[in-house]
Design an enzyme around this catalytic site. Structure first.
Site, PDB file in Angstrom:
ATOM      1  N   ALA A 136      47.495  52.449  27.832  1.00 22.53           N
ATOM      2  CA  ALA A 136      46.815  53.414  28.353  1.00 22.53           C
ATOM      3  C   ALA A 136      45.315  54.357  27.992  1.00 22.53           C
ATOM      4  CB  ALA A 136      47.672  54.943  28.630  1.00 22.53           C
ATOM      5  N   ALA A 137      45.173  53.511  26.686  1.00 20.51           N
ATOM      6  CA  ALA A 137      43.510  54.026  26.423  1.00 20.51           C
ATOM      7  C   ALA A 137      43.009  52.686  26.586  1.00 20.51           C
ATOM      8  CB  ALA A 137      43.681  54.407  24.712  1.00 20.51           C
ATOM      9  N   GLY A 138      43.023  51.467  27.219  1.00 16.43           N
ATOM     10  CA  GLY A 138      42.212  50.638  27.987  1.00 16.43           C
ATOM     11  C   GLY A 138      41.309  51.201  29.030  1.00 16.43           C
ATOM     12  N   GLY A 195      43.891  51.808  32.198  1.00 14.33           N
ATOM     13  CA  GLY A 195      43.837  52.495  32.272  1.00 14.33           C
ATOM     14  C   GLY A 195      43.361  54.248  32.566  1.00 14.33           C
ATOM     15  N   ASN A 235      52.263  37.460  24.439  1.00 16.93           N
ATOM     16  CA  ASN A 235      52.577  38.146  25.549  1.00 16.93           C
ATOM     17  C   ASN A 235      54.715  38.206  25.469  1.00 16.93           C
ATOM     18  OD1 ASN A 235      50.059  39.530  27.258  1.00 16.93           O
ATOM     19  ND2 ASN A 235      50.011  37.794  26.759  1.00 16.93           N
ATOM     20  N   ASP A 239      43.325  40.572  44.443  1.00 16.49           N
ATOM     21  CA  ASP A 239      42.651  39.264  44.756  1.00 16.49           C
ATOM     22  C   ASP A 239      42.316  39.972  46.041  1.00 16.49           C
ATOM     23  OD1 ASP A 239      42.643  37.543  42.336  1.00 16.49           O
ATOM     24  OD2 ASP A 239      45.250  38.293  42.294  1.00 16.49           O
ATOM     25  N   HIS A 286      48.177  34.259  40.023  1.00 13.77           N
ATOM     26  CA  HIS A 286      46.947  35.284  39.481  1.00 13.77           C
ATOM     27  C   HIS A 286      45.605  35.025  38.976  1.00 13.77           C
ATOM     28  CE1 HIS A 286      44.346  38.822  38.858  1.00 13.77           C
ATOM     29  NE2 HIS A 286      44.868  37.703  37.760  1.00 13.77           N
TER      30      HIS A 286
HETATM   31  P1  NAX Z   1      41.936  46.769  27.054  1.00  8.48           P
HETATM   32  O1  NAX Z   1      41.515  45.798  26.174  1.00  8.48           O
HETATM   33  O2  NAX Z   1      40.732  47.816  27.982  1.00  8.48           O
HETATM   34  O3  NAX Z   1      43.219  47.149  27.191  1.00  8.48           O
HETATM   35  C1  NAX Z   1      44.320  47.116  26.653  1.00  8.48           C
HETATM   36  C2  NAX Z   1      45.070  48.248  26.283  1.00  8.48           C
HETATM   37  O4  NAX Z   1      46.755  47.546  26.409  1.00  8.48           O
HETATM   38  C3  NAX Z   1      44.394  48.314  24.857  1.00  8.48           C
HETATM   39  O5  NAX Z   1      44.637  49.917  24.914  1.00  8.48           O
HETATM   40  C4  NAX Z   1      45.167  48.615  23.847  1.00  8.48           C
HETATM   41  O6  NAX Z   1      45.575  48.858  23.289  1.00  8.48           O
HETATM   42  C5  NAX Z   1      47.151  48.290  25.217  1.00  8.48           C
HETATM   43  N1  NAX Z   1      48.342  47.678  24.358  1.00  8.48           N
HETATM   44  C6  NAX Z   1      48.197  46.565  23.556  1.00  8.48           C
HETATM   45  N2  NAX Z   1      49.315  45.791  23.294  1.00  8.48           N
HETATM   46  C7  NAX Z   1      50.233  46.921  23.678  1.00  8.48           C
HETATM   47  C8  NAX Z   1      51.525  47.153  23.732  1.00  8.48           C
HETATM   48  N3  NAX Z   1      52.329  46.262  23.690  1.00  8.48           N
HETATM   49  N4  NAX Z   1      52.255  47.979  24.537  1.00  8.48           N
HETATM   50  C9  NAX Z   1      51.251  49.250  25.027  1.00  8.48           C
HETATM   51  N5  NAX Z   1      49.921  49.264  24.856  1.00  8.48           N
HETATM   52  C10 NAX Z   1      49.513  47.993  24.839  1.00  8.48           C
HETATM   53  O7  NAX Z   1      42.566  45.765  28.560  1.00  8.48           O
HETATM   54  P2  NAX Z   1      41.781  46.260  30.399  1.00  8.48           P
HETATM   55  O8  NAX Z   1      40.724  45.612  30.888  1.00  8.48           O
HETATM   56  O9  NAX Z   1      42.651  47.965  30.403  1.00  8.48           O
HETATM   57  O10 NAX Z   1      42.556  45.146  30.951  1.00  8.48           O
HETATM   58  C11 NAX Z   1      44.031  45.767  30.805  1.00  8.48           C
HETATM   59  C12 NAX Z   1      44.950  43.534  31.358  1.00  8.48           C
HETATM   60  O11 NAX Z   1      44.867  43.478  32.239  1.00  8.48           O
HETATM   61  C13 NAX Z   1      44.354  42.336  30.737  1.00  8.48           C
HETATM   62  O12 NAX Z   1      46.044  41.822  30.290  1.00  8.48           O
HETATM   63  C14 NAX Z   1      43.897  42.223  31.734  1.00  8.48           C
HETATM   64  O13 NAX Z   1      43.599  40.672  31.145  1.00  8.48           O
HETATM   65  C15 NAX Z   1      44.844  42.413  32.908  1.00  8.48           C
HETATM   66  N6  NAX Z   1      43.792  42.569  34.385  1.00  8.48           N
HETATM   67  C16 NAX Z   1      44.717  41.875  35.437  1.00  8.48           C
HETATM   68  C17 NAX Z   1      44.259  41.497  36.752  1.00  8.48           C
HETATM   69  C18 NAX Z   1      45.140  41.728  37.952  1.00  8.48           C
HETATM   70  O14 NAX Z   1      44.608  41.909  39.103  1.00  8.48           O
HETATM   71  N7  NAX Z   1      46.540  41.485  37.449  1.00  8.48           N
HETATM   72  C19 NAX Z   1      43.231  42.166  37.130  1.00  8.48           C
HETATM   73  C20 NAX Z   1      42.316  42.925  35.580  1.00  8.48           C
HETATM   74  C21 NAX Z   1      42.441  42.361  34.334  1.00  8.48           C
HETATM   75  O15 NAX Z   1      41.855  41.111  34.093  1.00  8.48           O
END
Ligand code: NAX
Length: 329
Positions: free
Chosen positions: A12-14, A17, A105, A159, A187
């Site tokens: 949620a903080a990413g 999110g 993961n 996509d 994906h």
């Molecule tokens: P960010 O790195 O900005 O944020 C990820 C957040 O997840 C961080 O705040 C981190 O503390 C938190 N986190 C990590 N492990 C956790 C856990 N075990 N429980 C709860 N929170 C946890 O990444 P962001 O840009 O927000 O992207 C998030 C994910 O979306 C990435 O894996 C990215 O590759 C994926 N994406 C998927 C897409 C799709 O079409 N399916 C497209 C966009 C994006 O690339």
């Protein structure tokens, strides 16, 4: 007042999110009559940042926002949840092999699947956004044996939306006039965006594909499949607002239905449709009604499409073999 729907957002903080929570709270995801209670699930180091986002959500005074809870424990974060958006994932670090990425993961999506199994509401719907999304969804679903497999989905809607937009640009029509494109497979860069069965302002998409095979193979398909990398190159950060928008679209259509005469794309647990091995989470053309996805069946696939789909499905099979070897599914 209607009972609020519990929506859990991990990561949620990413950056996704941050682009997602305000739109959920505004009613964009579940409609203007449905109050929501947000559960923000983060790792302990990011809880403070999530608290800051929660303060901003408060400051919006959204009429539909019933409350916000912040958790760093999956069991508490998923207790009673109706909609779970699994956004937080482990990104690939420098020198990380694919097996390391899948294992890292697995350490996130295995426990989250078990927590959903133990405590989520009976009608829980799960969308996995965090990459590798399809295989993370497979891991979560495999760790939630009491939850029907069709409740676990992986996001290929970004996509799909990219494909709509690129095809509209090629045909020089508004994007609202393009329907029935499909994302097949994973994906990842191997995904196959399919225009053959699209409707482009009344013109069959196959006409564009047949007329200009070079455009199809060398322009359209790679532009859609590699758009994420192009965004990183241009923005210096990965897609966030468009990814959040796609997550909103996916859950909106899942719960409220797809428009008559159209379909969208989603990664679903295969039951063997189009020859995709059972139990892979693969993207298909889908409609939704009554709160459940249905794969659009009976599409006649040309040789070009069959070959591309097979290659992407093969990649999914290899990812499944890798996570099986690691004991994650
Ligand atoms: P960010 O790195 O900005 O944020 C990820 C957040 O997840 C961080 O705040 C981190 O503390 C938190 N986190 C990590 N492990 C956790 C856990 N075990 N429980 C709860 N929170 C946890 O990444 P962001 O840009 O927000 O992207 C998030 C994910 O979306 C990435 O894996 C990215 O590759 C994926 N994406 C998927 C897409 C799709 O079409 N399916 C497209 C966009 C994006 O690339």
């Amino acid at each position: 007042m209607t009972t609020p729907v519990n929506v859990t957002v991990t990561g949620a903080a990413g950056q996704i999110g941050y682009a997602l929570l305000f739109r959920i709270a505004s009613g964009a995801m579940l409609g203007p009559d449905t109050p929501v209670r947000l559960r923000l699930l983060e790792i302990p180091q990011a809880v403070k940042a999530a608290e800051g986002t929660a303060m901003e959500l408060d400051d919006c005074a959204f009429p539909l926002l019933d409350g916000i809870d912040i958790h760093d424990d999956p069991a508490a974060g998923f207790a009673g949840t109706n909609v779970a958006l699994l956004v937080g994932a482990r990104p690939r670090g420098p020198g990380m092999e694919r097996a390391d990425l899948l294992e890292a993961n697995g350490g996130i999506f295995g426990p989250q699947g078990r927590a959903i199994n133990a405590g989520a509401a009976d009608d829980v719907r799960v969308l996995v956004v965090g990459n590798p999304a399809n295989t993370n969804a497979l891991i979560a679903a495999s760790n939630a044996p009491d939850v029907p497999k069709d409740r676990f989905t992986a996001m290929t809607r970004l996509d799909h939306n990219r494909a709509l937009s690129q095809l509209a640009r090629r045909a020089d029509v508004p994007v609202s006039q393009v329907r029935r494109v499909t994302i097949w497979g994973n994906h990842s860069a191997s995904q196959y965006p399919d225009v053959f069965r699209a409707d482009v302002a009344g013109t069959p998409g196959a006409r564009y594909a047949d007329e200009d095979k070079l455009w199809l193979a060398d322009d359209f398909v790679p532009t859609v499949a590699k758009r994420g990398a192009a965004i990183i190159e241009a923005r210096g950060a990965s897609s966030a607002a468009s990814a959040a928008n796609a997550a909103i679209d996916h859950v909106h259509d899942w719960v409220l239905g797809t428009p008559e005469g159209d379909w969208t794309s989603a990664g679903l647990w295969s039951t063997g449709e189009y020859g995709v091995p059972e139990g892979l989470v693969s993207s298909f053309p889908v409609t939704s009604s009554g709160g459940a996805w249905q794969v659009v069946e009976g599409l006649d696939l040309d040789a070009f499409s069959r070959e591309r789909i097979a290659a992407s499905v093969q990649e999914l099979s290899e990812e499944r073999e890798a996570v099986r070897a690691l004991g994650l599914v």
